[in-house]
Scaffold this motif. Structure first.
Motif, PDB file in Angstrom:
ATOM      1  N   UNK A   1       0.761  -1.193  -0.047  1.00 49.60           N
ATOM      2  CA  UNK A   1      -0.041  -0.142   0.049  1.00 49.60           C
ATOM      3  C   UNK A   1       0.856   1.321   0.152  1.00 49.60           C
ATOM      4  N   UNK A   2       1.894   1.210   0.781  1.00 47.59           N
ATOM      5  CA  UNK A   2       2.903   2.316   0.623  1.00 47.59           C
ATOM      6  C   UNK A   2       3.504   2.773  -0.526  1.00 47.59           C
ATOM      7  N   UNK A   3       3.793   1.519  -1.248  1.00 43.93           N
ATOM      8  CA  UNK A   3       4.419   1.845  -2.480  1.00 43.93           C
ATOM      9  C   UNK A   3       3.314   2.077  -3.411  1.00 43.93           C
ATOM     10  N   UNK A   4       2.062   2.044  -3.269  1.00 40.85           N
ATOM     11  CA  UNK A   4       1.327   2.082  -4.377  1.00 40.85           C
ATOM     12  C   UNK A   4       1.342   3.244  -5.192  1.00 40.85           C
ATOM     13  N   UNK A   5       1.443   4.534  -4.480  1.00 41.05           N
ATOM     14  CA  UNK A   5       1.631   5.839  -4.877  1.00 41.05           C
ATOM     15  C   UNK A   5       2.675   6.325  -5.006  1.00 41.05           C
ATOM     16  N   UNK A   6       3.736   5.561  -4.652  1.00 42.92           N
ATOM     17  CA  UNK A   6       5.079   6.071  -4.361  1.00 42.92           C
ATOM     18  C   UNK A   6       6.151   5.927  -5.815  1.00 42.92           C
ATOM     19  N   UNK A   7       6.686   7.047  -6.337  1.00 44.63           N
ATOM     20  CA  UNK A   7       7.050   6.660  -7.563  1.00 44.63           C
ATOM     21  C   UNK A   7       8.409   5.880  -7.637  1.00 44.63           C
ATOM     22  N   UNK A   8       8.607   5.285  -8.845  1.00 47.59           N
ATOM     23  CA  UNK A   8       9.765   4.101  -8.619  1.00 47.59           C
ATOM     24  C   UNK A   8      10.906   4.908  -9.545  1.00 47.59           C
ATOM     25  N   UNK A   9      11.160   6.238  -8.832  1.00 47.66           N
ATOM     26  CA  UNK A   9      12.490   6.907  -9.225  1.00 47.66           C
ATOM     27  C   UNK A   9      13.559   6.892  -8.258  1.00 47.66           C
ATOM     28  N   UNK A  10      13.939   5.763  -7.420  1.00 46.55           N
ATOM     29  CA  UNK A  10      15.065   5.838  -6.543  1.00 46.55           C
ATOM     30  C   UNK A  10      16.315   6.091  -7.152  1.00 46.55           C
ATOM     31  N   UNK A  11      16.467   5.813  -8.685  1.00 43.24           N
ATOM     32  CA  UNK A  11      18.014   5.990  -9.325  1.00 43.24           C
ATOM     33  C   UNK A  11      17.994   7.561  -9.331  1.00 43.24           C
ATOM     34  N   UNK A  12      17.160   8.210  -9.429  1.00 39.82           N
ATOM     35  CA  UNK A  12      17.262   9.653  -9.655  1.00 39.82           C
ATOM     36  C   UNK A  12      16.862  10.457  -8.431  1.00 39.82           C
ATOM     37  N   UNK A  13      16.515   9.865  -7.275  1.00 42.49           N
ATOM     38  CA  UNK A  13      16.406  10.413  -6.055  1.00 42.49           C
ATOM     39  C   UNK A  13      17.410  10.414  -4.925  1.00 42.49           C
ATOM     40  N   UNK A  14      17.610  11.674  -4.485  1.00 39.88           N
ATOM     41  CA  UNK A  14      18.749  12.170  -3.395  1.00 39.88           C
ATOM     42  C   UNK A  14      18.803  11.205  -1.956  1.00 39.88           C
ATOM     43  N   UNK A  15      17.382  10.730  -1.976  1.00 42.32           N
ATOM     44  CA  UNK A  15      17.331   9.969  -0.564  1.00 42.32           C
ATOM     45  C   UNK A  15      17.853   8.603  -0.866  1.00 42.32           C
TER      46      UNK A  15
END
Lengths: 277, 627
Positions: free
Chosen positions: B43-57
């Motif tokens: 559920x948490x990942x439902x609306x979370x974008x899959x942009x880890x490679x371009x995410x500073x976190x």
């Protein structure tokens, strides 16, 4: 056997194709199944609808924080009456009734200046009032008509034709949803279930023509596209149509043509004698 | 994510919301618990974008970690993900609101710790988003902390955006010197470059927060740096020379002036070692005119309790009434202010304030602007007296800005009268505090750098500025020879004849004492810039050439010399309270002048050479201090 990700992609593609296949021939001719947003909406693929209201404020001449706004003298008495319901250290409990009052006073919507004024009265930061006002969809944060017509869009009403009711309204008034007619008299919105499912379809009419004193919020039930246009015309003429069911054969939520069951006193349960208790 | 299986419970239980009971059998690692967590994760990942490679976190993301630990390897959600409009939170915090998972940590931080009620949770359901609604900036001196507390990449550091990944950096646990709090920080560096500064937990000093100045001053460490020793030629331009030449020139001039014409000034960022060396050196040359900027004409250096925060920073939480005299903690020491805010929020402590009109993030009673209000309180004529009288643990905080006043002695003796009258100093409670302004101040007072700045500068023919940029040089004789030893080309460089480059706090090992008397060390995180050297080493080398060699050659030897003067400065990470009470102080005959108190810090973001060189701090002053 395909790997799981490929299987998923294939299934998605299949879903898209079958959805677009059910559309008309004209739509099938369009180059891509989801090329036009209307087609996409019609397929039901993007059918999740959100509240169209923005969750942030944009300054405009009639809605900005520098605008002076205060409750009228009569309403200030009501505010004090509202505050008297709550302990003095829980004044913020009065935010919702006060927002409602502000909305009635301000012709059906709450400008940001009114929220600031309420924050000042209850002694909280303005953002706490904004949070409440954005949470409840019945607080309008943009201009609405003097008569705000809310069409119920929940399942029972939808099955009984609420989409047709809405279409009839929009077509008759010549506006889009949440748009105000040029004379400022009407606007049409959607809302969720009001508990009138037995008399579906229904609309609620918020009447802001007479300020907060003459404010009414009436339900009109058992509607047909024809009847709802008649209602609008009656409202335009300043008449007050009879609220409740619009089916002359029905009384409140009773069946058409009178009661068919429960005609006499209900019989006691056969298993025990109530009088003996 | 905290779902656990409890025996005899029909479904998994949220362990964060369930009180532990005797006899409860909790299983944290069963298939049911794991499956439940997997479901929540989905559920948490439902609306979370899959942009880890371009995410500073990426790499330090709580959601990423949780997803690795508990998440499934696939999702069933095939609808469109929602997107949210990015918010403008100012020049420090970058927002990518689509990544937000609505944990509301930032909202709670803003209202509970930073004390600014700007952020809120707007809308409902899947339309929910974090924002300020009216497009305000987040004007808090602690706003950078939302970057740390955001578990995902929704709030990240704007200056650090796309600069480095967290696994590429080396962390060095050191302390901050931009104010007198000595916040514990970790300097993350990549090669010779400081990439960012993040807080380190120290419950006694800064808890887990740091101020924006501490966090974002680091780009100042890369600008305006002094690389080489330089001598100003006859044409008025600086020319780079070798250390040998520069020191020879300084030593020659030094031996030509009379001993009483030599003055040494330590700057606000100086460490104890260099101040010790400077003092020993100037004294050895026959002068006693050694001072530290910001300590005023006649600093109360005799008794330690007269210039320290005697309650300690953590001890402020026990207070129930605060009286702030000539100090605005919000800009002078943001972390001390956070403590006061915490106390006020938790216990509804009353705060009285005497000084120029100022912004506070808690309710204050503005009692007056000058010493006359203080006198009124001392004489019991002010309405605030009744509050002070009924207080159990009253606290008075006097600002170090008062040190600069001519009537400093009289003001402090009035404050002591107030303290005596309202039981602020008792055997079990010493609530009479001084809030210092600079990192060097406490150590300078411990070591006795207490000469009068106006007189010392006026009579100087040889002025040795050790990173001192804010000392008033208007009365300096025109023929005076000025040596500037420091790491930044800041204000004082314009008057300098010789420049000796030294290392900044991120490049050296130095001892600092904070405003509560806690001694801490900085640890070198990056190599020095150019040909720079540690401050105390430069003074030591100069002493050799000038013919008065100092008797120490290593940091350990300097520290053993320090231990003879101020033994508390070698007991690191310990707060040494003052043992002598202020009672022994001689009576003051000075009169209080009616001049109102002045603000000690005009611009929170720019207070010293490092922050003045920082571009980020300049942006902050431009946008956030706009009236």
């Amino acid at each position: 056997m395909l790997p799981p990700a490929a299987r998923l992609a294939a299934r998605r593609l299949l879903g898209l194709a079958s959805a677009s296949a059910s559309q008309s021939a004209a739509r099938r001719l369009s180059p891509s199944p989801i090329s036009s947003p209307a087609a996409a909406a019609a397929t039901g693929y993007f059918s999740r609808t959100f509240s169209s209201a923005l969750n942030y404020h944009i300054d405009s001449p009639d809605n900005n924080p520098n605008m002076p706004w205060e409750f009228t003298k009569a309403n200030m008495e009501k505010v004090n009456e509202i505050l008297s319901h709550y302990p003095s250290n829980y004044k913020q409990s009065g935010i919702i009734p006060m927002l409602d009052l502000a909305q009635q006073q301000h012709g059906g919507w709450v400008p940001v200046a009114a929220m600031d004024a309420i924050a000042k009265i209850v002694g909280v930061a303005p953002i706490r009032v904004y949070e409440v006002a954005t949470f409840y969809s019945m607080f309008n944060r943009t201009k609405v008509g003097k008569y705000h017509l809310l069409v119920c869009g929940t399942t029972p009403c939808m099955i009984r034709g609420s989409r047709d009711i809405e279409d009839a309204l929009l077509k008759h008034l010549g506006v889009k949803r949440n748009e105000v007619t040029s004379d400022g008299l009407f606007s049409v919105g959607e809302m969720e279930c009001m508990g009138c499912c037995v008399n579906a379809p229904m609309i609620a009419v918020a009447d802001y023509t007479k300020g907060s004193d003459g404010y009414t919020y009436n339900y009109y039930e058992d509607l047909t596209p024809k009847r709802v246009v008649e209602l609008v015309e009656m409202l335009r003429r300043g008449e007050t149509p009879p609220r409740g069911t619009q089916n002359p054969e029905r009384k409140n939520c009773g069946p058409a043509g009178g009661m068919t069951t429960l005609l006499g006193e209900p019989k006691p349960p056969p298993c025990r004698d109530l009088d003996a208790c | 994510m905290c779902l656990v299986e409890v025996e005899k419970s029909p479904k998994p239980v949220a362990s964060c919301a369930m009180p532990a009971l005797p006899g409860m059998k909790i299983k944290t690692n069963t298939p049911i618990a794991k499956k439940a967590r997997e479901g929540v994760m989905e559920f948490l990942l439902m609306n979370h974008p899959l942009d880890c490679p371009i995410c500073d976190q990426g790499g330090e993301c709580d959601l990423q970690d949780q997803s690795m630990a508990f998440g499934a390897d696939r999702g069933r959600f095939t609808d469109m993900k929602r997107s949210v409009v990015d918010k403008n939170l100012g020049p420090l915090v970058k927002t990518v609101m689509t990544r937000c998972i609505q944990c509301t940590r930032c909202v709670r931080f803003a209202s509970e710790v930073a004390g600014v009620q700007d952020l809120g949770m707007l809308g409902r359901g899947s339309g929910e988003e974090i924002g300020t609604y009216v497009g305000k900036l987040m004007t808090s001196e602690l706003s950078g902390n939302v970057i740390d507390i955001c578990p995902v990449g929704a709030l990240t550091s704007k200056p650090f955006a796309f600069k480095a990944r967290n696994w590429e950096m080396k962390g060095t646990e050191t302390i901050d010197v931009t104010d007198a709090v000595g916040s514990n920080i970790r300097v993350d560096s990549r090669g010779p470059e400081v990439m960012r500064i993040v807080p380190r937990l120290n419950e006694d000093i800064n808890e887990e927060w740091i101020s924006d100045k501490t966090r974002f001053c680091y780009d100042g460490l890369k600008r305006q740096r002094l690389n080489d020793p330089m001598i100003r030629g006859p044409d008025g331009r600086f020319k780079a020379v070798t250390w040998r030449d520069a020191i020879a020139v300084v030593a020659e001039v030094l031996n030509q002036v009379k001993p009483e014409e030599i003055t040494g000034v330590a700057g606000k960022l100086s460490d104890a070692e260099s101040m010790m060396a400077l003092k020993d050196f100037i004294n050895k040359m026959g002068s006693d005119k050694v001072l530290c900027e910001g300590n005023g004409p006649n600093p109360p250096a005799d008794i330690r309790s007269n210039y320290l925060m005697n309650t300690s920073i953590a001890g402020l939480e026990k207070a129930d009434v605060f009286l702030l005299v000539g100090t605005q903690p919000r800009v002078e020491a943001a972390m001390v202010n956070a403590r006061i805010q915490k106390t006020v929020r938790a216990t509804q402590a009353k705060v009285g304030y005497i000084g120029p009109p100022a912004d506070f993030n808690y309710d204050t009673w503005h009692l007056g602007t000058g010493p006359d209000t203080l006198v009124e309180i001392a004489e019991g004529r002010h309405p605030f007296c009744s509050i002070l009288k009924s207080a159990k643990n009253p606290v008075i905080i006097a600002g170090a800005g008062l040190f600069e006043r001519e009537d400093q002695g009289a003001v402090f003796s009035t404050i002591e009268t107030v303290a005596k009258k309202f039981n602020v100093t008792r055997p079990d409670w010493n609530g009479l505090n001084v809030l210092l302004l600079h990192a060097a101040q406490a150590a300078a007072l411990d070591l006795g750098l207490v000469a009068n700045p106006t007189e010392s500068v006026k009579s100087a023919k040889f002025l040795y500025l050790m990173g001192a940029d804010d000392v008033n040089l208007d009365n300096l004789p025109a023929d005076a020879f000025v040596v500037y030893q420091g790491h930044h080309g800041d204000k004082a460089v314009y008057r300098a004849n010789v420049i000796l480059p030294s290392s900044a706090f991120s490049e050296k090992e130095g001892t600092y004492e904070n405003t509560e008397g806690c001694t801490q060390w900085t640890i070198p995180a990056v190599p020095t810039v150019g040909d720079a050297r540690d401050d105390w080493k430069i003074v030591r080398a100069l002493s050799e050439v000038a013919g008065a060699p100092l008797p120490y050659d290593s940091v350990a030897a300097v520290r053993s010399r320090i231990s003879m003067v101020a033994p508390n400065l070698v007991r690191v990470d310990e707060r040494e309270p003052s043992v002598i009470s202020a009672e022994v102080k001689p009576p003051v005959k000075q009169q209080v002048s009616p001049a109102p108190f002045k603000a000690a810090v005009e611009n929170f973001y720019m207070t010293d050479a490092i922050t003045r060189a920082s571009k980020i701090m300049a942006q902050c002053s431009a946008t956030l201090l706009k009236k």
